[in-house]
Structures are given as structure tokens and as C-alpha cells.
Write an enzyme that holds these catalytic residues in place. Structure first.
Site: not given
Ligand code: CTP
Length: 210
Positions: A21-23, A88
Site C-alpha cells: 500500500t501507500n502512505r 495515492a
């Protein structure tokens, strides 16, 4: 006007219990949805997993993966005047998702990754979207130059660029400071809460020249 907004991270499964995942908290996208709704617009929010409440009066489609977000955006574009892609999105995903939990037998593990679909980059070329298109850019250097390059490559009307190297703003935080990049000029929005930044972005979005 009708707004479509993407928000939050995506999750790309590795096995039944793990993902890439992304922050991203999703706050900027949710603030945009709330601000657009507050201004009386019809709003559809398509979001990856977050802990946030959907703003009142906003239509909502929850998704997990980049592929699901791509399909939801593609299928919901009819009648949309302004699309703001703030999510994101993970740029890569595992080539395959293991059926069973991967056991930690070896000291190293190599994951093979492939590109996810580029939703922003598909809006004009594949989806034939003709409304106003706003993309986000998170940069650590050459913000204006990279942002303007993205504006042209992805045929956007405006890029909202933030400098993610600055502490205390941008992803995962409550405040932001951004530059709105247009084809021929820039406008700086000073550091403020994401709600206030969102209100200003929506104002700019509604008066984009045709
Ligand atoms: N985005 C998207 N689909 C993806 C990846 C990103 O729609 N698969 C959108 C984001 O929501 C954001 C913008 O694209 O609006 C971010 O641009 P992106 O191309 O991901 O930025 P970079 O990673 O900096 O890309 P590049 O390497 O092309 O500069």
C-alpha cells in the site's frame, strides 16, 4: 456541477493476510469531497480503505485495489464535469496473489511486481473524458517542472502539487501546502488545514477556463 473524486490508498494483495500500500490517510480527498458538497455540487467519492467518515450527502464507492478504482472511475464518468484524482494509487502490484499465507521459510523473499493501470493517464486517452481534469503530484524536488510535465503528459487542466519532503504537511498529516500548476502560471496556497486547502481547490476547479 458533478464532481468525481478519488481518495485514499489502494491495497494490492500479496497473500490472504498481506498487501502492498501507500502512505495515505485519505484526508485530502475526503476534504475535497466535503468542500464540493458544501458548495452545492453533486459529488461521487471513490476511495480506497481509510478510517474516515464519508462527508454527508456525498455518494460513495469503496474500493481496495488500483484495478477496482480504475474500473469504478471508468464506469462512473458519465455526466461528470470535474474529476479530481487525489488517490495515492499503488504504482505496482504483485503479479499474482498467493492462495495461502506465505510461510517464512526462507531468509529472503522476492516478489515480482507489475504496473497497475494509470487511472489519471487513462482519463483522456482511454476513457475519452472531456470534462475538467485535475491530478495530484507528490514530489520531493523540482516541483513545478515535474508538475507541469505531468499536466501535459496526462492532459490535465490543473495539477495540485505538494512537496512531500516538508515535515508536517502532505500525506498522513492534517495540514498541507500546495502549488496549483496551470499550463501558463502557478498559484501557491499557503500552509493550512486540508479542509481550508480543499475549499480553495474546489473554488479554483469550478472556474477553470474551458
Ligand atoms: N494516479 C492514478 N493512477 C495510478 C497512479 C497515480 O490515477 N495508477 C494519479 C494520482 O491519483 C495522482 C497522480 O496520478 O493524481 C499522481 O501521478 P503519478 O503519475 O502517480 O505520479 P508519479 O508517481 O510522480 O508519476 P511519474 O513517475 O509519472 O511522474
Amino acid at each position: 456541477m458533478k464532481f468525481l473524486i478519488t481518495a485514499g490508498p489502494t491495497r494490492e494483495p500479496i497473500d490472504p493476510v498481506r498487501y502492498l500500500t501507500n502512505r495515505s490517510s485519505g484526508r485530502m480527498g475526503y476534504a475535497l469531497a466535503g468542500a464540493a458538497r458544501h458548495d452545492g455540487h453533486e459529488v461521487l467519492l471513490i476511495s480506497g480503505p481509510t478510517t474516515l467518515d464519508v462527508p454527508p450527502g456525498v455518494d460513495f464507492i469503496p474500493v481496495e485495489t488500483a484495478q477496482q478504482m480504475y474500473e469504478a472511475v471508468r464506469d462512473m464518468l458519465r455526466g461528470v464535469d470535474v474529476a479530481i484524482l487525489c488517490a495515492a494509487v499503488a504504482d505496482y502490484r504483485p503479479v499474482s496473489c498467493a492462495d495461502q499465507k506465505i510461510k517464512k521459510n526462507a531468509d529472503t523473499l522476492v516478489l515480482e511486481l507489475e504496473r497497475t493501470p494509470d487511472i489519471l493517464g487513462s482519463m483522456r486517452s482511454e476513457f475519452g473524458f472531456t470534462g475538467k481534469l485535475i491530478g495530484f503530484a507528490a514530489e520531493t524536488q523540482n516541483i513545478i517542472e515535474y508538475g507541469r510535465d505531468k499536466l501535459q503528459r496526462k492532459q490535465c487542466d490543473m495539477i495540485v502539487a505538494n512537496d512531500v519532503s516538508q515535515p508536517g504537511i502532505g500525506f498522513d498529516s492534517r495540514e498541507n501546502a500546495v502549488v496549483l500548476i496551470y499550463p501558463d502560471h502557478e498559484e501557491y496556497l499557503e500552509r493550512d488545514t486540508k479542509e481550508h486547502i480543499a475549499m480553495q481547490i474546489i473554488e479554483h476547479a469550478t472556474i477553470l477556463p474551458s
